[in-house]
Scaffold this active site. Structure first.
Site, PDB file in Angstrom:
ATOM      1  N   GLU A 133      -9.794   6.815   2.716  1.00 16.63           N
ATOM      2  CA  GLU A 133     -10.699   5.859   3.349  1.00 16.63           C
ATOM      3  C   GLU A 133      -9.864   4.640   3.710  1.00 16.63           C
ATOM      4  OE1 GLU A 133     -10.196   5.886   0.087  1.00 16.63           O
ATOM      5  OE2 GLU A 133      -9.673   3.766  -0.092  1.00 16.63           O
ATOM      6  N   LYS A 152       0.814  -1.230   0.000  1.00 19.10           N
ATOM      7  CA  LYS A 152       0.000   0.000   0.000  1.00 19.10           C
ATOM      8  C   LYS A 152       0.846   1.278   0.000  1.00 19.10           C
ATOM      9  CE  LYS A 152      -4.415  -1.583   0.676  1.00 19.10           C
ATOM     10  NZ  LYS A 152      -4.404  -2.793   1.514  1.00 19.10           N
ATOM     11  N   SER A 157       1.757  -9.814  -0.501  1.00 14.84           N
ATOM     12  CA  SER A 157       1.369  -8.398  -0.477  1.00 14.84           C
ATOM     13  C   SER A 157       1.584  -7.725   0.872  1.00 14.84           C
ATOM     14  CB  SER A 157      -0.089  -8.247  -0.913  1.00 14.84           C
ATOM     15  OG  SER A 157      -0.942  -9.043  -0.115  1.00 14.84           O
TER      16      SER A 157
HETATM   17  C1  PLP Z   1      -5.245  -3.903   1.254  1.00 17.12           C
HETATM   18  C2  PLP Z   1      -4.516  -5.157   1.076  1.00 17.12           C
HETATM   19  C3  PLP Z   1      -4.821  -6.046   0.023  1.00 17.12           C
HETATM   20  C4  PLP Z   1      -5.962  -5.828  -0.924  1.00 17.12           C
HETATM   21  O1  PLP Z   1      -5.896  -4.687  -1.714  1.00 17.12           O
HETATM   22  P1  PLP Z   1      -5.583  -4.763  -3.275  1.00 17.12           P
HETATM   23  O2  PLP Z   1      -5.899  -3.400  -3.744  1.00 17.12           O
HETATM   24  O3  PLP Z   1      -6.485  -5.803  -3.855  1.00 17.12           O
HETATM   25  O4  PLP Z   1      -4.170  -5.119  -3.412  1.00 17.12           O
HETATM   26  C5  PLP Z   1      -4.048  -7.185  -0.134  1.00 17.12           C
HETATM   27  N1  PLP Z   1      -3.042  -7.467   0.721  1.00 17.12           N
HETATM   28  C6  PLP Z   1      -2.720  -6.643   1.747  1.00 17.12           C
HETATM   29  C7  PLP Z   1      -1.603  -7.018   2.651  1.00 17.12           C
HETATM   30  C8  PLP Z   1      -3.444  -5.462   1.961  1.00 17.12           C
HETATM   31  O5  PLP Z   1      -3.132  -4.667   2.981  1.00 17.12           O
END
Ligand code: PLP
Length: 401
Positions: free
Chosen positions: A116, A94, A383
């Site tokens: 948000e 993010k 992620s």
């Molecule tokens: C917010 C988040 C997501 C989902 O958001 P995308 O916009 O689909 O990437 C996925 N993994 C983590 C660790 C997040 O914080």
């Protein structure tokens, strides 16, 4: 047929039938101003140099490509590599987007940042970037999410942000998004709205993709370096879709690479039991864009369920809707249960506690890896890190015992 899939969107912000701008008249000029400024800076060497210096020194890029050798051996199929976005400052992908958007706000002379947040990850990333650039920051968050995600709320406060509770609707992410849009309409002169995924009205889906595509660009070079070729498959979880499109984008024209997005299958396949907009949704308009959407036949937005707060959203970015319809990317689901299983397996086999969102991608990787040969390679986007989820996992264990 799909010669230049990666050239989307068109000038009106459409990915095929999807995307566009479905917003109040008062926002059109703000969106035009944003688009104009972004088009200017995206080709500006000075701006790009400053951003990439920040991504190196502050975020910690490039993130490593890690060979999960022990887990690959245990599964006995393809070689699995993790793209380590969990190692970024603030613990997920993010920050790539939040930092870039807050820099853009600074460049535009806006003094006030709004955002948000659902799980709080985007709120923390935005509050972090705002603190660093000395900008005022207001984060809208559903009242329900505020109680579920107390530690992220506290982090945002420590970073100097104001967290505003939203008591509308289901008191979750989609309601926070509506409230942030309302704030923006009122304060558009001095305020920059930092959207947390590849969602919302044009130019956000394109701009957020561009800020996340560094994930796939690094992966492309890292694969050449350590495999001498491109991987067979890329896997990423899909909430709004930003980490997935970030990984996929560089590879869209590399037709031999399979692209797989994994949605939250929750606890069942009836409406309300999951958060899989691409798998089970229908076309509709939400938060300023046309895309796939989980809604009742009446058009009313349906409630969603997922163990991963970051995937718990009834819509999805328009570029994924387009890639699905074209057949260039595949979208599948895994359940809460399968994600938890992957969490424990990665923790004990690799010494990494992955975010529950990422566990969806890992759970699906596990399924396909066993059917592939040891000559094949899968890159899965890790992620984020699981620190934020430990209380939830502990509570679930307790319930089971
Ligand atoms: C917010 C988040 C997501 C989902 O958001 P995308 O916009 O689909 O990437 C996925 N993994 C983590 C660790 C997040 O914080």
């Amino acid at each position: 047929m799909h010669e230049h899939l990666s050239h989307s969107p068109d000038t009106s912000g459409h990915f095929g039938d999807y995307g566009g701008r479905f917003v109040a008249e008062t926002l059109i000029s703000a969106l035009n101003q944003l688009e104009h400024t972004y088009q200017k800076v995206r080709n500006d060497a000075h701006w790009n140099d400053a951003l990439s210096r920040n991504l190196q020194q502050y975020v910690g890029r490039p993130s490593p490509l890690y060979h999960a050798a022990a887990w690959s051996r245990q599964l006995g199929g393809a070689q699995i590599y993790f793209k380590r976005e969990d190692l970024n400052h603030t613990g997920s992908h993010k920050i790539n987007n939040a930092l870039a958007q807050v820099h853009l706000a600074h460049y535009m002379g806006k003094k006030r940042i709004i955002a948000e947040t659902g799980a709080g990850q985007h709120g923390v990333a935005t509050a972090t970037a705002a603190a660093r650039l000395g900008l005022e920051c207001v984060v809208y968050m559903g009242a329900e999410d505020i109680t579920r995600q107390a530690s992220n709320v506290y982090k945002m406060k420590l970073l100097g942000a104001q967290v505003v509770a939203v008591h509308d609707g289901s008191c979750t992410l989609k309601d926070a998004l509506n409230e942030a849009l309302r704030d923006w309409v009122t304060n558009v002169e001095n305020t920059f709205y930092v959207i947390g995924s590849v969602a919302g009205p044009h130019p956000y889906p394109m701009m957020v993709r561009d800020f996340q595509k560094i994930i796939g660009e690094e992966t492309y070079h890292q694969c050449l370096e350590c495999l001498g070729k491109q991987p067979n498959v890329l896997v990423a979880c899909v909430g709004g879709g930003s980490n997935a499109i970030g990984l996929f984008y560089r590879f869209i024209e590399e037709k031999s690479v399979r692209l797989i997005g994994v949605e939250a299958g929750g606890v069942g396949n009836a409406l309300g039991e999951h958060a899989a907009a691409l798998t089970y949704g229908r076309r509709g308009v939400l938060h300023g864009m046309r895309s796939y959407l989980l809604s009742h036949a009446s058009g009313q937005v349906a409630p969603t369920t997922s163990i991963a707060a970051g995937l718990d959203y009834p819509g999805v970015g328009p570029e994924h809707a387009w890639l699905k319809d074209c057949g260039r990317a595949e979208y599948v689901t895994v359940t809460d249960e399968q994600a938890i299983h992957a969490f424990h397996e990665i923790s004990t086999h690799e010494g990494i506690l992955p975010a529950l969102e990422s566990c969806h991608a890992l759970a699906y990787t596990r399924i396909i890896a066993t059917k592939m040969s040891s000559q094949d390679n899968i890159v899965v986007n890790l992620s984020g890190r699981g620190d934020k989820d430990l209380e939830q996992i502990a509570a679930r264990e307790e319930q089971a015992n």
